[in-house]
Design an enzyme around this catalytic site. Structure first.
Site, PDB file in Angstrom:
ATOM      1  N   HIS A   1       0.802  -1.190   0.097  1.00 51.11           N
ATOM      2  CA  HIS A   1       0.138   0.022  -0.126  1.00 51.11           C
ATOM      3  C   HIS A   1       0.803   1.181   0.044  1.00 51.11           C
ATOM      4  O   HIS A   1       2.070   1.136   0.288  1.00 51.11           O
ATOM      5  CB  HIS A   1      -0.901  -0.128   1.198  1.00 51.11           C
ATOM      6  CG  HIS A   1      -0.309   0.228   2.619  1.00 51.11           C
ATOM      7  ND1 HIS A   1       0.130   1.591   2.851  1.00 51.11           N
ATOM      8  CD2 HIS A   1       0.128  -0.600   3.608  1.00 51.11           C
ATOM      9  CE1 HIS A   1       0.673   1.505   4.137  1.00 51.11           C
ATOM     10  NE2 HIS A   1       0.708   0.094   4.505  1.00 51.11           N
ATOM     11  N   CYS A   2       0.320   2.212  -0.631  1.00 51.94           N
ATOM     12  CA  CYS A   2       0.885   3.782  -0.395  1.00 51.94           C
ATOM     13  C   CYS A   2       0.141   4.657   0.698  1.00 51.94           C
ATOM     14  O   CYS A   2      -0.630   4.019   1.403  1.00 51.94           O
ATOM     15  CB  CYS A   2       1.316   4.288  -1.793  1.00 51.94           C
ATOM     16  SG  CYS A   2      -0.183   4.496  -2.588  1.00 51.94           S
ATOM     17  N   MET A   3       0.214   5.841   0.310  1.00 50.71           N
ATOM     18  CA  MET A   3      -0.729   6.640   1.237  1.00 50.71           C
ATOM     19  C   MET A   3      -2.038   6.608   1.335  1.00 50.71           C
ATOM     20  O   MET A   3      -2.858   6.853   2.210  1.00 50.71           O
ATOM     21  CB  MET A   3      -0.318   8.165   1.035  1.00 50.71           C
ATOM     22  CG  MET A   3       1.333   8.430   1.390  1.00 50.71           C
ATOM     23  SD  MET A   3       1.507  10.156   1.145  1.00 50.71           S
ATOM     24  CE  MET A   3       0.558  11.137   2.275  1.00 50.71           C
TER      25      MET A   3
END
Length: 672
Positions: free
Chosen positions: A28-30
């Site tokens: 996942h990212c932000m």
């Protein structure tokens, strides 16, 4: 309850991507859960978009489910915990969770769409060398983004306090606190090459420790004046740090091939000794004497060229960069900017690119506000804007992009114009840069380099982008169909009823479905298509010919137009578009089936001019069916109309076989 919420979202995602057995890896990212999918044909995109908590779906090199900041961390962690792996680790081939059984129950519906979805995915996911490179860059830097944000904010606070101390606003006693914060920030940026080297080695399937060592060589540890190593291209002493992040990425990528070659050719008994030895020796020499000078020249040229463009181009350069950044995001090209940002921060102490590019998200905010005002009757759209706008202001633009502007088309273009206007303002002011990467929008303000004046310049840019996106969208970017009155579920509303504010709300689909048939009422049925009318018993399908579903009539169509068989409300349209149901005003429940076994065609031959919840009159056009496509697929085009609640019928009329015109009377049915 909070944990249950995140688990529910995660299980809902699994349900529509083919279950955890169809996921190869998850990170996942932000704002996004990013999944590497094994079989794209098993993904139900439309269902995935409707999972509660999902703000949107994007497809680049991975399938990206947009959840928003904060939520994404917990959902992603919950999803990998259910499988028993860590973030970024390969999923076991037999991975199962509670979501798997739920997925199996919806498997049939997914498989009906498989052919169409699979083809679309293959077209969208066509791999190229540059897409593969961007995927690697994304995977290397995404895990570092929280560190960039945290360290950057600490650096920003230290900078503000330092300026206040210099101005005499705060005393010398703050010196220790300021120095401590600078040390914490330096813990990331001083050794950033090593972190990137370790991540790059992991991504390229090399030994992480070796990647860290190769990256650390760029600092030239142990080389202290008067000692030096030569730059073989210039003859001058090699400067520590030359090549930076770009050099690290290239050197570790080459190292991954060198290490794999030695593992393949060195006997297993001594592999643990000689493979790392020869890899480090060869790659150390290669990195110090070739990569550092060459990558150093590339890095310096890139930073110098970008600065030259911004200094010379000013407002024009800012406008172009702000204008094109959203399309770059859509193509996945924005990932290549991450190492460039970091090189600029290393050389200049800031990246002047990020504040300009952040204007693209601000243009989305202005666009969303304009749509909110112009499309206020469209409750579905305005509700989406309400949910996406706060995080958009904070710099998380994906919900606005994928949920609002991009699906509508023109608003995406006018949002780009707004980004260009904001970029022009930032470019015209000049000297505005960010001390770190990660957030944008309002959240970037604490990271703006240079104190209050530059921060205010950035705020002016934001306001200009808001205004630019708003004006361009309000006057030129609102599609007519977006202004049509719709309820929260997207069902069309009667504009007249809305305008006159009828005292009683229109009944919901559930209310209509549960309403009892009107005693003694009659329903006049018309020909759903033009063609040859025949008895239901002649249909070559046991379920219909034996009247298992109810009584009615069949027509072999001669034209492609489909009309409503009676006056009533559209209750449902199948996902594959091959059938729809209608509740007549009299209370009869009517099924119209377009062709035999046409569910297998994935909806391709059918199109509709109406939507669920629409009230239609007998003979009103519903849509079209492509008879040639149906024939080419080897299916019968027979259109069948049946009453499914026969227990409400007192008398069912009769009709004669033969040619019938579109919308011509066929029979009359009377209720009990």
């Amino acid at each position: 309850m909070a944990e249950d919420k995140y688990k529910t979202i995660g299980d809902g995602i699994y349900d529509h991507v083919g279950g955890p057995t169809n996921v190869a890896k998850l990170i996942h990212c932000m704002t996004r859960v990013r999944m590497t999918i094994k079989d794209d044909g098993k993904v139900d995109l439309e269902g995935l978009k409707k999972v509660p908590g999902v703000l949107g779906v994007a497809q680049e090199d991975t399938l990206q489910v947009i959840l928003g900041p904060g939520v994404v961390n917990k959902v992603a962690q919950n999803m990998v915990d259910e499988v028993g792996v860590n973030l970024g680790e390969p999923f076991p081939s037999g991975a199962t969770t509670a979501a798997t059984s739920s997925y199996q129950s919806g498997k049939t519906a997914v498989e009906e769409k498989a052919a169409e979805v699979h083809a679309a995915h293959k077209a969208a996911q066509k791999q190229t060398w540059w897409r593969a490179a961007l995927k690697h860059i994304s995977s290397i830097f995404i895990p570092l983004i929280p560190a960039f944000v945290g360290a950057g904010l600490i650096s920003g606070i230290a900078g503000v306090l330092g300026n206040l101390q210099t101005a005499g606003v705060i005393g010398a006693g703050w010196g220790t606190a300021i120095l401590t914060m600078k040390v914490i920030n330096a813990g990331l940026f001083t050794y950033l090459n090593i972190y990137v080297g370790i991540n790059a080695a992991t991504e390229f399937r090399a030994t992480p420790g070796l990647g860290g060592i190769i990256a650390g060589l760029i600092y030239l540890p142990g080389v202290v004046a008067p000692l030096s190593l030569p730059n073989i291209f210039t003859g001058k002493p090699l400067v520590a740090g030359s090549g930076g992040i770009i050099g690290v990425l290239f050197a570790v990528w080459v190292m991954s091939y060198v290490e794999k070659w030695f593992h393949k050719h060195i006997p297993d008994s001594v592999d643990i000794i000689f493979s790392p030895f020869f890899t480090l020796l060869i790659m150390g020499i290669f990195t110090i004497f070739l990569v550092m000078p060459a990558a150093g020249w590339v890095s310096a040229s890139l930073v110098g060229a970008i600065n030259w463009v911004l200094n010379v181009g000013g407002a024009f350069s800012g406008f172009v960069l702000g204008l094109v950044f959203l399309p770059m995001v859509m193509l996945g090209l924005h990932q290549i900017l991450t190492p460039i940002h970091l090189e600029m921060i290393k050389d200049l102490g800031m990246t002047p690119l990020l504040p300009i590019l952040a204007m693209a998200g601000a243009g989305q905010v202005g666009t969303a506000i304009a749509l909110w005002i112009r499309c206020r009757k469209n409750k579905q759209l305005t509700n989406m804007i309400k949910g996406a706008l706060p995080v958009g202001i904070l710099g998380v633009g994906e919900p606005l992009i994928y949920g609002v502007s991009l699906p509508l088309g023109r608003p995406f273009l006018t949002a780009c114009v707004g980004g260009g206007v904001g970029g022009a303002v930032i470019g015209a002011i000049g000297g505005i840069g960010a001390t770190s990467i990660g957030p944008s929008g309002v959240a970037l303000i604490p990271l703006i380099h240079g104190g209050f004046g530059n921060a205010m310049g950035y705020v002016f840019g934001l306001l200009a982008a808001y205004a630019g996106g708003f004006v361009a969208t309000y006057f030129f970017g609102v599609p007519k169909d977006a202004m049509v009155a719709k309820d929260e579920e997207g069902n069309l509303l009667d504009n007249t009823a809305v305008a006159t504010a009828a005292p009683a709300a229109a009944p919901s689909i559930d209310d209509i479905m549960t309403a009892a048939p009107v005693a003694g009422a009659t329903t006049d049925f018309v020909a759903t298509v033009a063609g040859t009318l025949e008895q239901l018993s002649a249909v070559k399908d046991d379920a219909f010919s034996q009247k298992m579903l109810g009584d009615g009539y069949a027509i072999e169509p001669s034209i492609e137009t489909i009309v409503a068989p009676a006056t009533g409300t559209i209750i449902s349209i199948s996902d594959t578009k091959h059938a729809f149901t209608l509740k007549a005003d009299s209370g009869l429940e009517i099924l119209v089936h377009l062709g035999l076994d046409t569910v297998e065609l994935g909806g391709k031959p059918f199109s509709y001019d109406v939507a669920v919840g629409d009230h239609v009159t007998a003979g009103q056009q519903m849509g079209l069916m492509d008879l040639k496509q149906i024939a080419a697929a080897g299916k019968a085009p027979t259109v069948i109309t049946v009453v499914t609640n026969m227990d409400a019928v007192a008398s069912f009329g009769t009709y004669a076989d033969g040619t019938v015109d579109l919308g011509a009377p066929v029979l009359t049915v009377t209720n009990k």
